[in-house]
Design an enzyme around this catalytic site. Structure first.
Site, PDB file in Angstrom:
ATOM      1  N   GLY A 219       0.825  -1.210   0.000  1.00 56.95           N
ATOM      2  CA  GLY A 219       0.000   0.000   0.000  1.00 56.95           C
ATOM      3  C   GLY A 219       0.855   1.253   0.000  1.00 56.95           C
ATOM      4  N   ASN A 220       0.229   2.374   0.250  1.00 58.40           N
ATOM      5  CA  ASN A 220       0.987   3.624   0.342  1.00 58.40           C
ATOM      6  C   ASN A 220       0.358   4.514   1.412  1.00 58.40           C
ATOM      7  OD1 ASN A 220      -1.029   5.502  -0.964  1.00 58.40           O
ATOM      8  ND2 ASN A 220      -0.771   3.978  -2.587  1.00 58.40           N
ATOM      9  N   ARG A 221       0.988   5.667   1.643  1.00 60.19           N
ATOM     10  CA  ARG A 221       0.614   6.490   2.809  1.00 60.19           C
ATOM     11  C   ARG A 221      -0.526   7.470   2.539  1.00 60.19           C
ATOM     12  NH1 ARG A 221       5.626   9.490   4.409  1.00 60.19           N
ATOM     13  NH2 ARG A 221       4.175  10.487   5.836  1.00 60.19           N
TER      14      ARG A 221
END
Ligand code: CTP
Length: 416
Positions: A219-221
Site C-alpha cells: 500500500g501507500n501512505r
C-alpha cells in the site's frame, strides 16, 4: 467584465493597489474604491479617483455621489445607504492590502468604518490579501483571525516572502504583485459564476492496496484527505460529485455518490465506468504502480518465508488511459507527489506524457505537507500557465485547484 469593490487599508503596500486598479480597469472591470482613513496617509484618494473614474469613499458617513453605481452604470434616483449599496452591487470585494488590524476586525465582525461595514454587508466573494511585517503576520492572533475568515469562505491570498518595508527585514508579509491579485480575483469570479453548478465531477481519493495474501498488501501512505477536500469543495460549488475512494478511513461528506475501489484494478473499472458520464476528473488517488503477480490464498505462514519472493507486475496507468480516451469538453487533472528540486520538471513531463489538462504537484521532501497532513503546498501546471499555491489547509488548496479547473474550462470556451 466585473464590478470589483476594492478595500484599501493602511500599509506601505497600499501603493500597489493603484497598479491593481490600473490593471483591472485595463481588463475592463469596473472598480470602486473604499479606503480606511489610515490608508489615506499612504495613498491619497485622488490617485484612485483618477484611475477608477469614480469617487473614492473613506468616511463612515460619506455620501456617495454615484449612489452605489460602478463606473459606466446609470446613477440611481434613490439615495441608498452607501456601505450597503456598494457591497450589494459588487461582484467581488477585494481587500488589498489587508492590515493585521482590519483582519482582526473582520474576523470579529466589527463595523467601525465604511470598509468594515461594507465587508459585513457583502454577500459576494471576498478576497483578502494580507500585507504586514512577518512577525505580525505569523503571530497566532493574526493566524487564527485568518483561519476564522477562511472557514467562513473568505479567500485569503498568502503574502509573498521577500524584503519587507522596514530596514534589513526579510520574511513573509509582502503583498503579492498586482497581476497576481488580479488573477486571483478573476479565477474567483469565474468560479463564482456558476461554472460548477450541475457540473459532473469525478474525484478519486486514497491509496490502493494490492493484496499479497488475504491479510497483507502493498500500500501507500495516502490518507485521502486531499481527495475528500476536493469532493467537498466541488459539492459546495454546486457540482454533482462522484467519489471513488480507495481505503479512506475518514467519513465522506454527505451529498455525493461514493464508490469503493480498494485495488488498482477496481479503481480502473470504476473510473472507466464513471468518467464517460462526467465533465471533470480529479485523479487525486495514489494508485499503486505495481502489484503482486499472484495473490496467495489464505495467509502465508512464517515457515514458508525462507526463499519466498514476491513477483510484481506493473498496474495499468489509469489516468493516462482515461486521458487518451477522453471526450471533448472533459477536463482531466492528475496529481504527482515528487521529491526534491526536480519536482516541477518531472510533473511537467507527466503532464505531457499522460496528456493531461493540468497536473497538481507537491514536493514530498518538504516537511508538514502532503501525505496524512492537513495542509498542502502545491504547484498547478498546465501547458500554458503555472500557479504556485502556498502552504494552506487542504480545503483551501482544493478551492484553488477548482479555480484552476474553472480557468481552464473558461479558456477552452474562449478559444472555441
Ligand atoms: N496514476 C494512475 N494509475 C497508476 C498510477 C498513477 O492513474 N497506475 C495517476 C495518479 O492518480 C496521479 C498520477 O497518475 O494522478 C501521477 O501518479 P504518479 O504515481 O506520481 O506517477 P507515475 O506516472 O506513476 O510515475 P512515478 O511513480 O514513476 O513517479
Amino acid at each position: 467584465m466585473a464590478r470589483i469593490l476594492l478595500g484599501v487599508t493602511g500599509g506601505i503596500a497600499a501603493y500597489k493597489s493603484l497598479e491593481f486598479v490600473r490593471l483591472a480597469t485595463a481588463r475592463e472591470h469596473a472598480v470602486r474604491v473604499i479606503q480606511t482613513p489610515a490608508s489615506t496617509r499612504f495613498v491619497g484618494r485622488a490617485s484612485f479617483e483618477a484611475l477608477t473614474g469614480a469617487p473614492t469613499l473613506v468616511g463612515d458617513h460619506d455620501a456617495d455621489p454615484l449612489r452605489g453605481a460602478f463606473p459606466g452604470e446609470q446613477i440611481d434616483a434613490h439615495d441608498p445607504i452607501t456601505h450597503l449599496a456598494l457591497a450589494a452591487k459588487a461582484d467581488l470585494f477585494l481587500i488589498a492590502p489587508a492590515s493585521a488590524n482590519t483582519i482582526a476586525k473582520l474576523a470579529h465582525g466589527f463595523a467601525d468604518s465604511l470598509l468594515t461595514s461594507s465587508a459585513l454587508a457583502a454577500r459576494c466573494p471576498v478576497v483578502l490579501a494580507p500585507a504586514m511585517n512577518n512577525l505580525m503576520y505569523e503571530h497566532p492572533a493574526t493566524q487564527s483571525n485568518i483561519a476564522r475568515l477562511e472557514s467562513r469562505g473568505v479567500q485569503v491570498i498568502t503574502p509573498a516572502v521577500g524584503r519587507l518595508a522596514s530596514r534589513d527585514e526579510h520574511g513573509i508579509g509582502r503583498l503579492p504583485e498586482p497581476q497576481q491579485l488580479l488573477e486571483a480575483c478573476e479565477q474567483r469570479l469565474s468560479a463564482a459564476r456558476g461554472l460548477f453548478d450541475g457540473l459532473r465531477v469525478l474525484v478519486t481519493a486514497g491509496g490502493t492496496r494490492e493484496p499479497i495474501d488475504d491479510v497483507r498488501f502493498i500500500g501507500n501512505r495516502s490518507s485521502g484527505k486531499m481527495g475528500l477536500a476536493l469532493a467537498q469543495a466541488a459539492l459546495a460549488r454546486g457540482a454533482e460529485v462522484t467519489l471513488i475512494e480507495a481505503n479512506v478511513a475518514l467519513a465522506s461528506p454527505a451529498g455525493l455518490r461514493v464508490i469503493h475501489a480498494p485495488t488498482a484494478a477496481e479503481m480502473q473499472r470504476a473510473c472507466e465506468e464513471g468518467l464517460p458520464r462526467c465533465e471533470v476528473l480529479l485523479m487525486a488517488a495514489a494508485v499503486a504502480d505495481f502489484r503482486p503477480k499472484a495473490r496467495f490464498d489464505g495467509k502465508i505462514k512464517k515457515q514458508q518465508l525462507p526463499g519466498l519472493t514476491l513477483d510484481l507486475e506493473p498496474t495499468p496507468d489509469i489516468l493516462a488511459r482515461l486521458a487518451g480516451a477522453r471526450q471533448p469538453r472533459q477536463t482531466i487533472v492528475g496529481f504527482a507527489a515528487e521529491h526534491g528540486e526536480r519536482a516541477l520538471a518531472l510533473a511537467q513531463q507527466k503532464l505531457q506524457t499522460k496528456e493531461l489538462d493540468a497536473i497538481v504537484v507537491n514536493d514530498i521532501s518538504k516537511p508538514g505537507i502532503g501525505f496524512e497532513s492537513d495542509a498542502n503546498e502545491v504547484t498547478i501546471i498546465t501547458s500554458s500557465w503555472q500557479q504556485a499555491v502556498a502552504k494552506a489547509s487542504k480545503r483551501s488548496v482544493a478551492e484553488r485547484i477548482l479555480d484552476a479547473v474553472a480557468r481552464l474550462r473558461s479558456e477552452g470556451e474562449a478559444s472555441r
